[in-house]
Scaffold this motif. Structure first.
Motif, mmCIF file in Angstrom:
data_model
loop_
_atom_site.group_PDB
_atom_site.id
_atom_site.type_symbol
_atom_site.label_atom_id
_atom_site.label_comp_id
_atom_site.label_asym_id
_atom_site.label_seq_id
_atom_site.Cartn_x
_atom_site.Cartn_y
_atom_site.Cartn_z
ATOM 1 N N GLN A 1 0.811 -1.217 0.000
ATOM 2 C CA GLN A 1 0.000 0.000 0.000
ATOM 3 C C GLN A 1 0.848 1.273 0.000
ATOM 4 O OE1 GLN A 1 -0.668 -2.655 2.234
ATOM 5 N NE2 GLN A 1 -2.053 -3.380 0.611
ATOM 6 N N TYR A 2 2.145 1.149 0.257
ATOM 7 C CA TYR A 2 3.018 2.320 0.344
ATOM 8 C C TYR A 2 3.001 3.139 -0.944
ATOM 9 C CZ TYR A 2 7.369 4.926 1.360
ATOM 10 O OH TYR A 2 8.304 5.907 1.590
ATOM 11 N N VAL A 3 2.921 2.464 -2.078
ATOM 12 C CA VAL A 3 2.961 3.174 -3.368
ATOM 13 C C VAL A 3 1.573 3.541 -3.869
ATOM 14 C CG1 VAL A 3 5.147 2.125 -4.038
ATOM 15 C CG2 VAL A 3 3.012 0.993 -4.641
ATOM 16 N N GLU A 4 0.528 3.149 -3.150
ATOM 17 C CA GLU A 4 -0.836 3.460 -3.574
ATOM 18 C C GLU A 4 -1.278 4.783 -2.949
ATOM 19 O OE1 GLU A 4 -3.198 0.141 -2.395
ATOM 20 O OE2 GLU A 4 -2.139 -1.283 -3.691
ATOM 21 N N ASP A 5 -1.883 5.641 -3.753
ATOM 22 C CA ASP A 5 -2.365 6.937 -3.269
ATOM 23 C C ASP A 5 -1.284 7.672 -2.477
ATOM 24 O OD1 ASP A 5 -4.907 6.502 -4.381
ATOM 25 O OD2 ASP A 5 -5.553 5.388 -2.614
ATOM 26 N N ALA A 6 -0.088 7.711 -3.045
ATOM 27 C CA ALA A 6 1.047 8.347 -2.373
ATOM 28 C C ALA A 6 1.051 9.851 -2.640
ATOM 29 C CB ALA A 6 2.358 7.731 -2.851
ATOM 30 N N HIS A 7 1.428 10.619 -1.623
ATOM 31 C CA HIS A 7 1.574 12.063 -1.785
ATOM 32 C C HIS A 7 2.784 12.373 -2.668
ATOM 33 C CE1 HIS A 7 -0.919 11.905 1.855
ATOM 34 N NE2 HIS A 7 -1.246 13.164 1.634
ATOM 35 N N PHE A 8 2.760 13.553 -3.311
ATOM 36 C CA PHE A 8 3.897 13.943 -4.152
ATOM 37 C C PHE A 8 3.929 15.452 -4.333
ATOM 38 C CE2 PHE A 8 0.302 13.177 -6.941
ATOM 39 C CZ PHE A 8 0.334 14.251 -7.835
ATOM 40 N N LEU A 9 5.104 15.950 -4.701
ATOM 41 C CA LEU A 9 5.325 17.356 -4.983
ATOM 42 C C LEU A 9 5.007 17.629 -6.446
ATOM 43 C CD1 LEU A 9 6.505 20.113 -3.920
ATOM 44 C CD2 LEU A 9 8.732 19.287 -4.754
ATOM 45 N N THR A 10 4.230 18.655 -6.725
ATOM 46 C CA THR A 10 3.860 18.980 -8.098
ATOM 47 C C THR A 10 4.951 19.790 -8.784
ATOM 48 O OG1 THR A 10 2.772 21.045 -7.467
ATOM 49 C CG2 THR A 10 1.417 19.038 -7.453
ATOM 50 N N ARG A 11 4.805 19.930 -10.093
ATOM 51 C CA ARG A 11 5.756 20.735 -10.858
ATOM 52 C C ARG A 11 5.811 22.175 -10.342
ATOM 53 N NH1 ARG A 11 8.179 20.769 -15.875
ATOM 54 N NH2 ARG A 11 7.269 18.724 -16.355
ATOM 55 N N ASP A 12 4.646 22.798 -10.126
ATOM 56 C CA ASP A 12 4.682 24.183 -9.674
ATOM 57 C C ASP A 12 5.185 24.294 -8.238
ATOM 58 O OD1 ASP A 12 2.199 23.220 -8.540
ATOM 59 O OD2 ASP A 12 1.543 25.291 -8.330
ATOM 60 N N GLY A 13 4.989 23.232 -7.437
ATOM 61 C CA GLY A 13 5.554 23.221 -6.092
ATOM 62 C C GLY A 13 7.071 23.191 -6.136
ATOM 63 N N ILE B 1 12.370 26.162 -5.710
ATOM 64 C CA ILE B 1 13.617 26.597 -6.345
ATOM 65 C C ILE B 1 13.705 28.117 -6.366
ATOM 66 C CG2 ILE B 1 14.880 26.657 -8.537
ATOM 67 C CD1 ILE B 1 13.627 23.833 -9.074
ATOM 68 N N GLU B 2 12.625 28.770 -6.774
ATOM 69 C CA GLU B 2 12.609 30.233 -6.871
ATOM 70 C C GLU B 2 12.857 30.898 -5.524
ATOM 71 O OE1 GLU B 2 8.803 31.020 -8.524
ATOM 72 O OE2 GLU B 2 9.346 30.329 -10.542
ATOM 73 N N ARG B 3 12.447 30.222 -4.446
ATOM 74 C CA ARG B 3 12.559 30.829 -3.114
ATOM 75 C C ARG B 3 13.737 30.306 -2.317
ATOM 76 N NH1 ARG B 3 8.099 31.401 -5.362
ATOM 77 N NH2 ARG B 3 6.701 33.161 -4.959
ATOM 78 N N GLY B 4 14.630 29.557 -2.958
ATOM 79 C CA GLY B 4 15.921 29.272 -2.371
ATOM 80 C C GLY B 4 16.020 28.092 -1.426
ATOM 81 N N LEU C 1 16.787 18.601 -8.947
ATOM 82 C CA LEU C 1 18.171 18.175 -9.150
ATOM 83 C C LEU C 1 18.849 19.019 -10.222
ATOM 84 C CD1 LEU C 1 17.771 14.292 -8.890
ATOM 85 C CD2 LEU C 1 18.588 15.889 -7.141
ATOM 86 N N GLY C 2 18.079 19.456 -11.211
ATOM 87 C CA GLY C 2 18.643 20.342 -12.231
ATOM 88 C C GLY C 2 19.080 21.669 -11.655
ATOM 89 N N ALA C 3 18.418 22.097 -10.577
ATOM 90 C CA ALA C 3 18.775 23.352 -9.911
ATOM 91 C C ALA C 3 19.761 23.148 -8.770
ATOM 92 C CB ALA C 3 17.509 24.027 -9.385
ATOM 93 N N GLY C 4 20.224 21.913 -8.569
ATOM 94 C CA GLY C 4 21.184 21.639 -7.499
ATOM 95 C C GLY C 4 20.571 21.494 -6.133
ATOM 96 N N VAL C 5 19.245 21.300 -6.065
ATOM 97 C CA VAL C 5 18.566 21.119 -4.787
ATOM 98 C C VAL C 5 18.564 19.630 -4.442
ATOM 99 C CG1 VAL C 5 16.414 21.430 -3.507
ATOM 100 C CG2 VAL C 5 17.112 23.123 -5.211
ATOM 101 N N ALA C 6 19.130 19.269 -3.301
ATOM 102 C CA ALA C 6 19.209 17.865 -2.897
ATOM 103 C C ALA C 6 17.819 17.327 -2.569
ATOM 104 C CB ALA C 6 20.119 17.721 -1.686
ATOM 105 N N ILE C 7 17.639 16.012 -2.767
ATOM 106 C CA ILE C 7 16.378 15.339 -2.466
ATOM 107 C C ILE C 7 16.661 14.174 -1.527
ATOM 108 C CG2 ILE C 7 14.464 13.984 -3.418
ATOM 109 C CD1 ILE C 7 14.828 15.495 -6.053
ATOM 110 N N VAL C 8 15.851 14.029 -0.486
ATOM 111 C CA VAL C 8 15.906 12.859 0.390
ATOM 112 C C VAL C 8 14.508 12.233 0.408
ATOM 113 C CG1 VAL C 8 16.354 11.964 2.706
ATOM 114 C CG2 VAL C 8 17.717 13.868 1.819
ATOM 115 N N GLU C 9 14.439 10.958 0.032
ATOM 116 C CA GLU C 9 13.152 10.260 -0.031
ATOM 117 C C GLU C 9 13.062 9.174 1.041
ATOM 118 O OE1 GLU C 9 11.732 10.335 -4.588
ATOM 119 O OE2 GLU C 9 13.749 9.529 -4.318
#
Length: 305
Positions: free
Chosen positions: A214-226, A231-234, A260-268
């Motif tokens: 169930q972990y991958v079902e109905d999972a939350h995510f960050l949108t493109r505009d999010g 990125i715009e706000r640093g 990642l294209g903007a150099g912002v690290a991601i931790v999942e």
């Protein structure tokens, strides 16, 4: 670790303005410092949370104080951060890596074994001296892990490109969306938060299903505009306690691509974010300096001073 109870006020409100007009709110929430807060104090917190000017009378109805994690509402008890004093507290935010564990159903689990057992080592060392040398085979996307730009881009830097300043003791802001009723985390959701120079930790509550189908079902995510907004706000790092920072039905992976294209690290695959205050903590997630890898498990934790 002992965690102090935190409280929120839920209420309906009617506000009149000194220059005319009014405002009504139903089922509104604000963080409060204690269960003994007065209606007048809740009214002040309500006005501060919205930044309302020229507000006159505030009338509350159906006021209820509930025990719940603070969201970091503007002007609330978390707005000034966590008081400094005494020994720091640490909150573990990473999953334990175990033999054959499931991080994602399409990836193999790690295989733990022995290179040298204690019994075999007795033939090598002096009597009474023994050692254990283990070995592990795993995909790099196992447990709680850090993504570097090389994970997405051929010419992006790998794990060795992260300086300690980019992954240790980052001021953290926790965005709580577990009860939002939506799977998307968009720019509107993020608007109330100050994120410049911070690790933005998206608390979805999905980690309760980690290791299950169930972990991958109905999972939350960050949108493109999010992602664009962050990125715009640093923002310097974005973490999430869900199966992926992206919508897994979108093969373009906009959040990964943009961050990642903007150099912002991601931790999942974070966990225990409910134990981290919305403001005032710092976040650390460090991976070994392995050349040629874009992703690797981390020991992630928050420090509360």
């Amino acid at each position: 670790m002992m965690t102090m109870s935190t409280y929120r006020a839920r209420f309906d409100a009617t506000v009149t303005f000194t220059n005319g007009g009014g405002l009504q709110a139903q089922g509104f929430f604000v963080d409060v410092p204690s269960p003994d807060v007065t209606p007048g104090e809740v009214g002040t917190l309500f006005l501060d949370s919205l930044g309302l000017l020229m507000a006159g009378d505030v009338v509350l109805d159906k006021l209820e104080i509930v025990e719940a994690a603070h969201k970091g509402t503007r002007g609330g008890p978390a707005a000034a951060g966590t008081p400094i004093g005494g020994r720091p507290e640490y909150v573990e935010l990473s999953h334990v890596i175990r033999d054959r564990m499931v991080t994602l159903p399409n990836l193999p689990g790690p295989e733990l074994g022995k290179h040298l057992t204690r019994e075999a080592s007795r033939e090598i060392y002096a009597p009474g001296t023994e050692f254990d040398i283990g070995r592990i085979s795993m995909v790099t996307n196992t447990g709680t892990y850090l993504d570097s730009p090389f994970h997405r881009y051929r010419d992006g830097h790998d794990l060795t490109g992260y300086t300690l300043e980019r992954t240790i003791d980052l001021p953290a802001v926790v965005v709580r969306v577990e009860d939002s009723g939506r799977l998307t985390i968009d720019a509107v959701t993020l608007t109330p938060y100050e994120v410049e120079g911070k690790a933005v930790l998206l608390h979805t509550g999905d980690d309760a299903r980690f290791g299950t189908a169930q972990y991958v079902e109905d999972a939350h995510f960050l949108t493109r505009d999010g992602a664009e907004w962050l990125i715009e706000r640093g923002a310097v790092l974005v973490g999430i306690d869900a199966a992926n920072i992206d919508d897994m039905t979108d093969g373009t992976r906009p959040a990964h691509s943009l961050l990642l294209g903007a150099g912002v690290a991601i931790v999942e695959h974070l966990t225990n974010l409910a134990q981290v205050p919305p403001l005032g903590a710092t976040f650390t997630a460090t991976a070994p300096r392995i050349e040629g890898l874009g992703t690797f498990p981390v020991r992630a934790f928050a420090t509360i001073r």
